[in-house]
Design a protein around this motif. Structure first.
Motif, PDB file in Angstrom:
ATOM      1  N   LYS A 118       4.880  -6.708   7.826  1.00  0.00           N
ATOM      2  CA  LYS A 118       4.360  -5.397   7.417  1.00  0.00           C
ATOM      3  C   LYS A 118       5.119  -4.962   6.172  1.00  0.00           C
ATOM      4  CE  LYS A 118       2.713  -3.959  11.968  1.00  0.00           C
ATOM      5  NZ  LYS A 118       1.306  -4.060  11.586  1.00  0.00           N
ATOM      6  N   ILE A 119       4.361  -4.556   5.135  1.00  0.00           N
ATOM      7  CA  ILE A 119       4.929  -4.359   3.796  1.00  0.00           C
ATOM      8  C   ILE A 119       4.665  -2.927   3.334  1.00  0.00           C
ATOM      9  CG2 ILE A 119       4.926  -5.189   1.410  1.00  0.00           C
ATOM     10  CD1 ILE A 119       3.693  -7.813   2.577  1.00  0.00           C
ATOM     11  N   PHE A 120       5.698  -2.308   2.773  1.00  0.00           N
ATOM     12  CA  PHE A 120       5.552  -0.979   2.159  1.00  0.00           C
ATOM     13  C   PHE A 120       5.765  -1.125   0.656  1.00  0.00           C
ATOM     14  CE2 PHE A 120       6.987   3.072   0.585  1.00  0.00           C
ATOM     15  CZ  PHE A 120       6.168   3.980   1.228  1.00  0.00           C
ATOM     16  N   ILE A 121       4.837  -0.547  -0.132  1.00  0.00           N
ATOM     17  CA  ILE A 121       4.926  -0.629  -1.593  1.00  0.00           C
ATOM     18  C   ILE A 121       5.335   0.734  -2.142  1.00  0.00           C
ATOM     19  CG2 ILE A 121       3.685  -1.101  -3.731  1.00  0.00           C
ATOM     20  CD1 ILE A 121       1.833  -2.914  -2.177  1.00  0.00           C
ATOM     21  N   TYR A 134      -3.422  -4.187  -8.293  1.00  0.00           N
ATOM     22  CA  TYR A 134      -3.732  -5.607  -8.144  1.00  0.00           C
ATOM     23  C   TYR A 134      -2.859  -6.234  -7.049  1.00  0.00           C
ATOM     24  CZ  TYR A 134      -4.281 -10.555  -9.207  1.00  0.00           C
ATOM     25  OH  TYR A 134      -4.523 -11.909  -9.104  1.00  0.00           O
ATOM     26  N   LEU A 135      -1.568  -5.888  -7.078  1.00  0.00           N
ATOM     27  CA  LEU A 135      -0.663  -6.423  -6.063  1.00  0.00           C
ATOM     28  C   LEU A 135      -1.085  -5.973  -4.665  1.00  0.00           C
ATOM     29  CD1 LEU A 135       1.966  -7.848  -5.197  1.00  0.00           C
ATOM     30  CD2 LEU A 135       3.173  -5.706  -5.685  1.00  0.00           C
ATOM     31  N   TYR A 136      -1.468  -4.699  -4.544  1.00  0.00           N
ATOM     32  CA  TYR A 136      -1.885  -4.173  -3.244  1.00  0.00           C
ATOM     33  C   TYR A 136      -3.107  -4.922  -2.717  1.00  0.00           C
ATOM     34  CZ  TYR A 136      -3.887  -0.970   0.196  1.00  0.00           C
ATOM     35  OH  TYR A 136      -4.435  -0.428   1.338  1.00  0.00           O
ATOM     36  N   ILE A 260       3.821 -13.718  -2.659  1.00  0.00           N
ATOM     37  CA  ILE A 260       3.272 -13.771  -1.297  1.00  0.00           C
ATOM     38  C   ILE A 260       3.961 -14.866  -0.488  1.00  0.00           C
ATOM     39  CG2 ILE A 260       1.193 -14.357   0.020  1.00  0.00           C
ATOM     40  CD1 ILE A 260      -0.430 -12.882  -2.113  1.00  0.00           C
ATOM     41  N   THR A 261       4.240 -16.003  -1.126  1.00  0.00           N
ATOM     42  CA  THR A 261       4.974 -17.070  -0.432  1.00  0.00           C
ATOM     43  C   THR A 261       6.352 -16.590  -0.006  1.00  0.00           C
ATOM     44  OG1 THR A 261       3.805 -18.746  -1.738  1.00  0.00           O
ATOM     45  CG2 THR A 261       5.849 -19.422  -0.627  1.00  0.00           C
TER      46      THR A 261
END
Length: 692
Positions: A118-121, A134-136, A260-261
């Motif tokens: 789970k990722i928070f930007i 774009y990243l989102y 992402i990797t």
């Protein structure tokens, strides 16, 4: 917050506890090795989890498989169960696996079982809106919209944004801080930097992430440089020390894929911790770590070493109780040892020498000498019990290399203990003086090998032996071995008369190959002979003319043991098929009685033994030792021996009141029937072997 150090401490403590418990809870058997291996596997898997090596599926699988195996390793040696209780034991192991699985997931970080991190930007719209969008979208495409949080999509209107941020960040595995060219220097209309305001949302997001020890990754875009610590407020000056990534405008797609990797690897604890600041290396830390490892290895080695030194060093090859029941002799690793059956004290020990270990052992009737031999050697050695000195060797035994019957070696003492007789695989019978190895007589009446041998205890001096062609011969012992009786265990086949019609060919029915004679025993008065071949048991009268069968015991198609009462009245058998039971036959009246046997052990040998006065019959099965009255009228004693699966066998009654001796692979156990407990165990430890 549960740190890796805490998890590792719990794992190592648990492992050390299991190492210490195992030598005390399991019997002296291979189970201890299984427990140690299970514990070691438990430790190794935990360490690999803590270092973040396994993938998500492997973590989830091993979280439950390893604790289940470990649970079985703990349950099996402690639980005395029968076949009917196996489902209960399996259930217990599975329950331990489930509980242990969730426990080990906690030890290895519960977040690892999630499919995606789970990722928070965190970002500034005026600095990197387009690249962040774009990243989102790339992250949403890879992990799903529920796994990626960004302010415009994740915060609900009408609620306090600080509370929402804290709740969202607490559920995330990693926080990405997108830094553009003007991220650090963006200012308000009044001229002050946004980053210097305590209520700046970006600053608050980073502060919360660092306070919660969340992995925080700076991502540079648009050619931005990583801010220096002095450019940042005190509360977020750790940010430049975090390992981050760079997204170049010309290679935005490729760099996003690389990012992402990296995020995929954040499911691994080790990768997640590598984003955190490196620990400060203090002076002497390496020395303390080395000392801690050495101390821990010592703690683990102590019980394992204790178990090794006190466990049985090697399997026993043979054991026998002296005629008066006061001593027990055993062969172990080609060493002859004698213990007191009263105190359990080792009285004497003597290496036997020879190229092959001895595995045959016979006391003389007066208890003063012992004869030993090897199945694959060509000699018999006589030992004086007083000092275990070698009396003589009887040479030229051609071959002992085939199986004997139940507790029936192919050597026998004369009743006066002055002579020894032996038979070999070529059909030779030889008799020697026991004190000087002087040959007395020999004979070879047939080419068939000697399969069982017995010397008459009373009456005329006679030897009876059976051979592998089902023949039984009785010889008078003198200057020569003179045949008295020769008969077959089975009657000869009936000859088929030729057909009166020459055109019709009549063939005799095929006659099965007769089985070898496995057992020969004399009655106490020397007038009757008991023989057994295959599943057929016969009692022959050898007085008053030609021998003839006295009775035939129909023991079904399978039985394991034979025991004749000292008075010669009762014959006891353990029948395995069609019903496992004890069969008792009165040889005088032909009366038959049966009693349940219990669960039998495939690896056990002798399981029946009469007391010296013939009043009681001792029986050992897989779980218990029981005593029956002579006529099986009642069960007088019964208790659990706790040695199931070890191939426990009876070797005889001991001196004193109601004591028996049993043998298993690595020890002889002495049992007090009245106290229903084991008096002592006689075995040779690895420590004793090392001292020898």
């Amino acid at each position: 917050m549960i740190t890796t150090r805490t998890r590792l401490a719990v794992v190592l403590t648990t492992f050390a506890a299991m190492i210490w418990i195992s030598p005390f809870t399991v019997d002296r058997s291979g189970t201890i090795a299984f427990m140690l291996l299970a514990s070691l596997g438990f430790l190794l898997v935990q360490i690999t989890w803590l270092r973040g090596v396994f993938t998500t599926r492997a973590v989830f699988f091993w979280s439950f498989v390893v604790p289940t195996a470990f649970g079985f390793a703990v349950i099996l040696p402690l639980w005395r169960f029968s076949d009917e209780q196996i489902p209960t034991v399996i259930t217990g192991g599975v329950v331990l696996g489930v509980v242990g699985g969730f426990t080990t997931l906690w030890l290895g970080n519960l977040a690892q079982i999630r499919r995606h991190p789970k990722i928070f930007i965190s970002y500034r719209r005026d600095d990197s809106q387009q690249a962040t969008s774009y990243l989102y979208e790339s992250l949403v495409k890879r992990y799903g919209r529920d796994s990626v949080f960004m302010d415009t999509q994740s915060l609900q209107p009408g609620l306090r944004w600080r509370d929402q941020l804290q709740e969202v960040i607490s559920r995330c595995d990693i926080v990405i801080v997108v830094i553009g060219p003007v991220w650090c220097e963006l200012r308000e209309a009044a001229g002050g930097r946004r980053l210097d305001r305590t209520d700046d949302p970006v600053r608050v997001e980073i502060e919360m992430a660092l306070a919660m020890a969340k992995p925080t990754m700076p991502v540079l875009i648009g050619g931005a440089d990583l801010p220096r610590a002095e450019q940042l407020p005190e509360s977020i000056r750790l940010l430049p020390e975090m390992h981050g990534a760079v997204l170049r405008e010309r290679f935005l797609a490729e760099d996003t894929l690389t990012l992402i990797t990296m995020l995929d690897n954040t499911q691994r604890t080790g990768a997640r911790e590598s984003i955190l600041p490196a620990p400060v290396v203090r002076r002497g830390r390496k020395l303390r770590v080395v000392l801690a490892v050495v101390a821990y290895l010592f703690v683990m080695a102590a019980p394992a070493s204790w178990a090794f030194l006190t466990d049985g060093g090697s399997d026993l090859d043979a054991a026998a109780v002296s005629p008066d029941g006061s001593r027990i002799a055993a062969l172990d690793d080609n060493v002859l040892r004698i213990w007191s059956s009263t105190t359990g004290e080792l009285q004497q020990a003597r290496p036997l020498g020879g190229s092959r270990p001895s595995d045959m052992l016979e006391w003389s009737p007066d208890g003063r000498r012992i004869a030993t031999a090897s199945t694959f050697e060509t000699s018999i050695t006589i030992w004086d019990v007083a000092g275990l000195t070698k009396v003589t060797s009887l040479l030229d035994q051609q071959d002992f290399a085939f199986e004997s019957g139940p507790a029936q070696p192919r050597l026998a003492w004369s009743p006066d203990s002055t002579r020894v007789a032996a038979g070999d695989g070529a059909g030779n019978i030889r008799v020697w003086e026991a004190t000087n190895a002087k040959p007395i007589a020999s004979a070879q009446l047939a080419k068939s090998g000697v399969s069982a041998l017995a010397w008459s205890p009373q009456g005329p001096d006679r030897i009876a032996y059976g051979s592998d062609d089902s023949a039984i011969r009785v010889l008078a012992v003198g200057a020569e071995l003179t045949p008295i009786y020769t008969f077959t265990h089975y009657p000869p086949p009936v000859t088929v008369a030729p057909s009166p019609n020459p055109t019709v060919l009549v063939l005799p029915s095929p006659v099965p190959t007769p089985p070898e004679v496995d057992y020969v025993a004399w009655s106490g008065d020397g007038t009757r002979l008991l023989t057994q071949a295959g599943s057929d048991i016969r009692l022959h009268r050898l007085s008053g003319g030609a021998p003839g069968p006295l009775l035939k015991v129909d023991a079904g198609s399978s039985f394991r043991d034979i025991s004749w009462s000292p008075q010669g009245t009762w014959l006891a058998l353990r029948v395995d098929y069609p019903v496992t039971q004890i069969l008792l036959r009165n040889v005088e009246t032909g009366a038959t009685r049966t009693a349940p046997f219990g669960s039998w052990d495939y690896s056990s040998g002798t399981v029946l033994a009469w007391s010296v006065d013939g009043a009681e019959l001792a029986v050992v099965d897989r779980f218990s030792i029981r005593l029956w009255s002579a006529a099986l009228e009642s069960e007088t004693e019964s208790f659990n021996h706790g040695q199931e699966g070890s191939g426990l066998s009876l070797i005889g009654w001991l001196s004193g009141k109601r004591r028996v001796a049993t043998i298993r692979s690595e020890s002889v156990d002495l049992w007090d029937i009245d106290k229903q407990s084991r008096q002592s165990s006689l075995f040779v430890t690895h420590g004793e072997l090392l001292r020898e």
